[in-house]
Design a protein around this motif. Structure first.
Motif, PDB file in Angstrom:
ATOM      1  N   ILE A  25       7.229   5.817 -17.540  1.00 39.40           N
ATOM      2  CA  ILE A  25       8.368   4.967 -17.142  1.00 39.40           C
ATOM      3  C   ILE A  25       7.987   3.499 -17.227  1.00 39.40           C
ATOM      4  N   LEU A  26       6.792   3.149 -16.745  1.00 34.52           N
ATOM      5  CA  LEU A  26       6.328   1.764 -16.797  1.00 34.52           C
ATOM      6  C   LEU A  26       6.219   1.275 -18.243  1.00 34.52           C
ATOM      7  N   GLY A  49       4.158  10.652 -15.285  1.00 37.64           N
ATOM      8  CA  GLY A  49       5.558  10.207 -15.368  1.00 37.64           C
ATOM      9  C   GLY A  49       5.712   8.733 -15.039  1.00 37.64           C
ATOM     10  N   ASP A  50       5.002   8.273 -13.985  1.00 37.92           N
ATOM     11  CA  ASP A  50       5.066   6.858 -13.620  1.00 37.92           C
ATOM     12  C   ASP A  50       4.569   5.965 -14.749  1.00 37.92           C
ATOM     13  N   VAL A  51       3.476   6.397 -15.404  1.00 40.07           N
ATOM     14  CA  VAL A  51       2.931   5.595 -16.504  1.00 40.07           C
ATOM     15  C   VAL A  51       3.925   5.509 -17.656  1.00 40.07           C
ATOM     16  N   ILE A  90       3.140  13.586 -11.640  1.00 35.91           N
ATOM     17  CA  ILE A  90       3.788  12.386 -11.088  1.00 35.91           C
ATOM     18  C   ILE A  90       3.163  11.126 -11.654  1.00 35.91           C
ATOM     19  N   ILE A  91       1.821  11.102 -11.725  1.00 36.87           N
ATOM     20  CA  ILE A  91       1.130   9.908 -12.235  1.00 36.87           C
ATOM     21  C   ILE A  91       1.485   9.664 -13.699  1.00 36.87           C
TER      22      ILE A  91
END
Length: 688
Positions: free
Chosen positions: A303-304, A299-301, A296-297
């Protein structure tokens, strides 16, 4: 030996020829017309509808309300307000009819079988006493443009399938009858004039008719869109937001779901399954594994990072474009400045500022002024009355916006401006650009039109000349000439009281829609032209000789005809009649721009072939047609205004060049009172 029979045969032949001359063949449409008069004309209003003693010599083409083709077949029958009675069945034998108008009579009985009238384009039977249902044979009228059956006693349900097959239909008037049932399946994309009010119809209004006003559906049991939400439409408990038939609040966006109780929320099987995980019966919380947490972490990075890259590219591109424009000449900077002013709000909150409002015409899609200001704007060009923009609204729809450049709009006050807009907003024709809405305030005037994606005739003729260019072929030029003539003729004949004129006919104002059909734009704006002393000469190559640059007189219908004649010469020669609009290919006579005089001088020297555009020389067997259009153009550009033909006659002459199909409003273009294709309230209250 028998005597020779030659003299006897010659005598008999001469006798037969004499009889044939004395008794010409009977007119093919005579008997149906006589049968109709016999049954319908109880008051003998049609006094000239009589047959001669010989019968065969009678010519009905000269009778009241009857018009014929050159082959003697009747194509137009207009008999209105004559107290005609009975059935119209005899008229179904007039197989070449294009226009049939019998409105405001007392005709009765069922509607006939229309299958024999397959050429019909205009059918007006309103204000009679017809009864029964609409026959399914209506679907055979595939060329029909206008259908008005209003104010009768027709009943039963609408044959929706049959009506949907009328794919060219522009007008469908069925109000004030006794129709029942639903209209949910009605789908005719071409419809511009629609009314089913005053019946007993029920059910939901289809999306295809959502653009028509409430008055088109009133006095029925219809619901949806302009008639308000359907109460039964929300009773289905499987639909999101429904709660025992409750109607959703109009203040809530359509995509939102507002629940009055937890039971109205959609249930999901997944959470229930998770609460019983591990076999326990309590409310155990599901644990996230370390591996899932890392995923999850990461993936968030990612996307950002992607979002940051996109924002960087977007702002860098805008900055680079702005820097590039700032380094160019003053002309580009001016264009960019106007675009910025339009895109930002030109309506500051200052003391004494007049806030206007958007005014929409029937059938137009509503939006707020702020939606227009937020729209992505692209400047299309500058004209004599202002700057035109292409605007893409938030919902993806595209409109064209004209911003009138002079704050006082040529001295016209608000009342005068609104009256003229009311007239222009009611003009609807397949060869006119639809005027959708306007905005008026002391500091700002905006006009909103349908966007025409295929550009202007000017660009097709003069743009991108040289190698690799696709020439404008002759068939397309003739189609554009005919369509533009129909649009201009419709403007001229829409309101006799006002004597409407376009005032600015030129190739940049002939636009092409997505189907390639010509549409006349910028009509009726000459009223707001700046005073001659302050305005630069515009399009002087199109200006009629009676209107000098310093003349304060307004354009007339006769000057419109002159401008249209110059437009035809532009189509034929490929040459630009105005230096201000076209740098090359401009004809000058004595140092001044004058395309008509140049053409006339060439024709006088019998060098007619030198007139025509070289790009047309590749096409065979069109010389006669080009000469025919040239003769029409020369007639239109006559120096004396009274010697120019009216636009209705110009339409007929152009359509006769190649036997072009009769247009929906072709018949009666020179007579508004006889032309059923014109709306009865076009003039409105403006002419009072």
């Amino acid at each position: 030996m028998a005597p020779p029979l030659t003299p006897l045969l010659l005598f008999l032949l001469l006798l037969l020829l004499h009889q044939a001359a004395a008794f010409p063949p009977r007119h093919p449409d005579l008997q149906p017309l006589l049968d109709f008069k016999s049954s319908a004309d109880k008051d003998n209003k049609l006094t000239d509808w009589v047959s001669t003693a010989a019968g065969a010599a009678t010519n009905p083409c000269t009778w009241t309300g009857v018009s014929c083709f050159t082959n003697r077949r009747v194509f137009r029958l207009v008999l209105q307000n004559l107290n005609l009675q009975g059935s119209i069945h005899p008229l179904t034998s007039l197989t070449e009819l294009r226009l049939l108008s019998l409105k405001s009579n007392n005709l009765s009985g069922p509607l006939p079988d229309f299958s024999t009238l397959s050429s019909l384009k205009l059918l007006f039977l309103s204000h009679n006493s017809f009864s029964g249902s609409i026959p399914v044979s209506l679907s055979s009228l595939t060329r029909l443009y206008r259908l008005d059956l209003s104010f009768n006693n027709l009943s039963s349900s609408l044959p929706v399938t049959a009506v949907n097959r009328l794919t060219h239909l522009l007008t469908l008037r069925l109000e004030e009858n006794r129709f029942t049932g639903s209209i949910s399946g009605l789908d005719i994309p071409t419809l511009q004039d629609f009314n089913v009010s005053g019946n007993s119809l029920s059910g939901e209004i289809p999306k295809t008719l959502s653009g028509f006003p409430q008055s088109a559906f009133s006095q029925n049991q219809l619901c949806g869109y302009s008639m308000g939400p359907c109460k039964g439409g929300y009773s289905d408990p499987t639909k999101p937001g429904s709660d025992n038939g409750a109607i959703a609040s109009p203040l809530v966006p359509s995509g939102s779901v507002v629940s009055s109780s937890p039971s109205s929320l959609p249930t999901s099987a997944t959470p229930t399954k998770n609460t019983n995980h591990d076999g326990g019966g309590g409310n155990k919380t599901s644990h996230i594994s370390p591996l899932a947490l890392v995923a999850i972490i990461v993936g968030d990075v990612l996307i950002l990072a992607v979002v940051s890259l996109l924002l960087y590219c977007y702002f860098w591109r805008n900055y680079a474009a702005k820097m590039g424009r700032s380094g160019k000449g003053g002309g580009s900077k001016l264009m960019e400045t106007e675009k910025i002013v339009y895109s930002s709000s030109p309506y500051p909150n200052q003391p004494g500022f007049e806030r206007g409002r958007m005014v929409f015409f029937e059938g137009g899609k509503r939006f707020e002024l702020e939606d227009l200001l937020r729209a992505s704007a692209e400047m299309l060009g500058k004209g004599g009355f202002g700057t035109a923009y292409k605007a893409v609204l938030d919902d993806g729809s595209v409109v064209a916006v004209k911003r009138l450049k002079d704050a006082n709009v040529g001295g016209a006050g608000k009342r005068e401006f609104e009256q003229q807009m009311e007239v222009l907003g009611r003009l609807r024709h397949p060869n006119l650009v639809s005027f959708k809405a306007y905005y008026f305030a002391r500091e700002e005037k905006l006009l909103v039109y349908d966007y025409m994606p295929n550009g202007s005739l000017f660009w097709l003729l003069h743009g991108n000349r040289g190698p690799g260019r696709t020439p404008l072929d002759w068939t397309t030029r003739l189609k554009i000439a005919a369509g533009a003539a129909r649009g201009l003729a419709f403007i001229h004949n829409s309101c006799k009281a006002l004597k409407l004129a376009h005032g600015n006919i030129k190739s940049t104002n002939i636009l092409l829609d997505k189907s390639g059909n010509p549409r006349v734009s910028d009509f009726g704006l000459a009223l707001f032209a700046p005073p001659p002393a302050t305005s630069a000469p515009r399009s002087n190559g199109y200006r009629a000789p009676e209107l000098s640059p310093s003349d304060a007189r307004k354009p007339t219908q006769r000057s419109d005809v002159y401008s249209f004649g110059v437009l035809l010469l532009e189509l034929l020669t490929g040459k630009c009649p105005s230096i201000g609009e076209c740098g090359g290919g401009v004809v000058t006579v004595g140092g001044t721009v004058d395309l008509p005089r140049w053409v006339q001088s060439v024709v006088r020297e019998e060098w007619t072939a030198e007139v025509f555009d070289l790009e047309l020389m590749r096409y065979k067997d069109i010389e006669e047609e080009m000469v025919g259009l040239l003769q029409i153009a020369l007639a239109c550009t006559a120096q004396v205004p009274d010697q120019r033909p009216r636009m209705g006659h110009v339409v007929k002459m152009i359509e006769e060049i190649r036997g072009v199909e009769v247009s929906p409003c072709h018949e009666g273009l020179d007579s508004v009172s006889d032309s059923p294709c014109l709306s009865e309230d076009t003039c409105g209250a403006v002419s009072q």
